[in-house]
Design an enzyme around this catalytic site. Structure first.
Site, PDB file in Angstrom:
ATOM      1  N   CYS A 176       0.832  -1.195   0.000  1.00  0.00           N
ATOM      2  CA  CYS A 176       0.000   0.000   0.000  1.00  0.00           C
ATOM      3  C   CYS A 176       0.876   1.258   0.000  1.00  0.00           C
ATOM      4  O   CYS A 176       1.632   1.478  -0.933  1.00  0.00           O
ATOM      5  CB  CYS A 176      -1.011  -0.044   1.142  1.00  0.00           C
ATOM      6  SG  CYS A 176      -2.348   1.170   0.937  1.00  0.00           S
ATOM      7  N   HIS A 232      -3.664  -4.741  -0.730  1.00  0.00           N
ATOM      8  CA  HIS A 232      -3.310  -5.422   0.521  1.00  0.00           C
ATOM      9  C   HIS A 232      -3.352  -6.941   0.327  1.00  0.00           C
ATOM     10  O   HIS A 232      -4.433  -7.532   0.370  1.00  0.00           O
ATOM     11  CB  HIS A 232      -4.278  -5.021   1.632  1.00  0.00           C
ATOM     12  CG  HIS A 232      -4.103  -3.616   2.106  1.00  0.00           C
ATOM     13  ND1 HIS A 232      -3.217  -3.269   3.099  1.00  0.00           N
ATOM     14  CD2 HIS A 232      -4.698  -2.468   1.713  1.00  0.00           C
ATOM     15  CE1 HIS A 232      -3.268  -1.964   3.310  1.00  0.00           C
ATOM     16  NE2 HIS A 232      -4.160  -1.455   2.477  1.00  0.00           N
ATOM     17  N   GLU A 277      -2.580  -9.116   2.459  1.00  0.00           N
ATOM     18  CA  GLU A 277      -3.045  -9.725   3.707  1.00  0.00           C
ATOM     19  C   GLU A 277      -4.552  -9.637   3.865  1.00  0.00           C
ATOM     20  O   GLU A 277      -5.119 -10.296   4.738  1.00  0.00           O
ATOM     21  CB  GLU A 277      -2.350  -9.060   4.902  1.00  0.00           C
ATOM     22  CG  GLU A 277      -2.854  -7.678   5.290  1.00  0.00           C
ATOM     23  CD  GLU A 277      -2.312  -6.536   4.444  1.00  0.00           C
ATOM     24  OE1 GLU A 277      -2.487  -5.372   4.845  1.00  0.00           O
ATOM     25  OE2 GLU A 277      -1.716  -6.805   3.380  1.00  0.00           O
TER      26      GLU A 277
END
Length: 208
Positions: free
Chosen positions: A81, A182, A184
């Site tokens: 990011c 992202h 994750e």
């Protein structure tokens, strides 16, 4: 086991990144200790919020030169990011320009889109040469951002996405990788991307 340091410089919401990299098969430490980072196989630079605030946090823990050195040494590095954005030369927010780490030339500027921020699942367009998106070329990834780079860094493998305009969604520059989205928060596709990153490390293949 493969070791990864997640850089702790005051960024919010980094625990999900720590958990995701651990789930991908690495031993993970959240730290700003330069010795621990230097001893780690990989370094992940998270980023949430404003470009200027992230740069201030990185400077506070002495991480700017650390990141530049790791990139120059060809040691595995991953920015997420705003962690991608600060790898560029500068960021422009609300009329204020902030110097970035400068691994790549160019600026991060406001997205030219009817709806900002860009938030949600978006299809990426990865080149055939991409190792980052091996096996996940047709997947969607989770984005949350109002700013982006639109000029691909020269000599790198660039994956794009579109929200109002085409922008840089990911960069592969040797052992330095970065994602505007992202991983994750991107479910199975994000986990595979992190496994792809760990698979580039020298030494034994990380456990799955």
């Amino acid at each position: 086991m493969t070791t990864v340091a997640v850089l702790d410089y005051g960024a919010g919401n980094v625990r999900s990144a720590v958990r995701a990299v651990a789930a991908a098969g690495a031993e993970v430490t959240l730290t700003a200790d330069h010795d621990v980072i230097d001893d780690s196989d990989g370094l992940l630079v998270p980023g949430v919020g404003a470009f200027s605030a992230v740069m201030a946090g990185l400077r506070h823990v002495g991480a700017v030169d650390l990141i530049r050195d790791r990139h120059a040494q060809g040691r595995p590095l991953l920015g997420i990011c705003v962690g991608l954005q600060v790898f560029f030369a500068r960021g422009e927010e609300h009329g204020v320009e902030t110097e970035g780490i400068g691994l790549w030339p160019g600026a991060v500027t406001g997205l030219n889109a009817p709806v900002v921020p860009h938030m949600g699942w978006t299809q990426i367009s990865a080149p055939a040469t991409s190792a980052m998106f091996s096996g996940i070329e047709d997947e969607r990834f989770y984005f949350v951002h109002s700013y982006a780079a639109t000029e691909p860094p020269p000599g790198t493998i660039v994956t794009t996405a579109r929200h109002g305009e085409d922008f840089v969604a990911a960069v592969e520059d040797g052992t330095t990788w970065a994602a505007q989205f992202h991983p994750e928060k991107s479910a199975a596709a994000g986990q595979q991307l992190l496994r792809n990153w760990l698979a580039t490390f020298p030494g034994p293949t990380p456990s799955s």
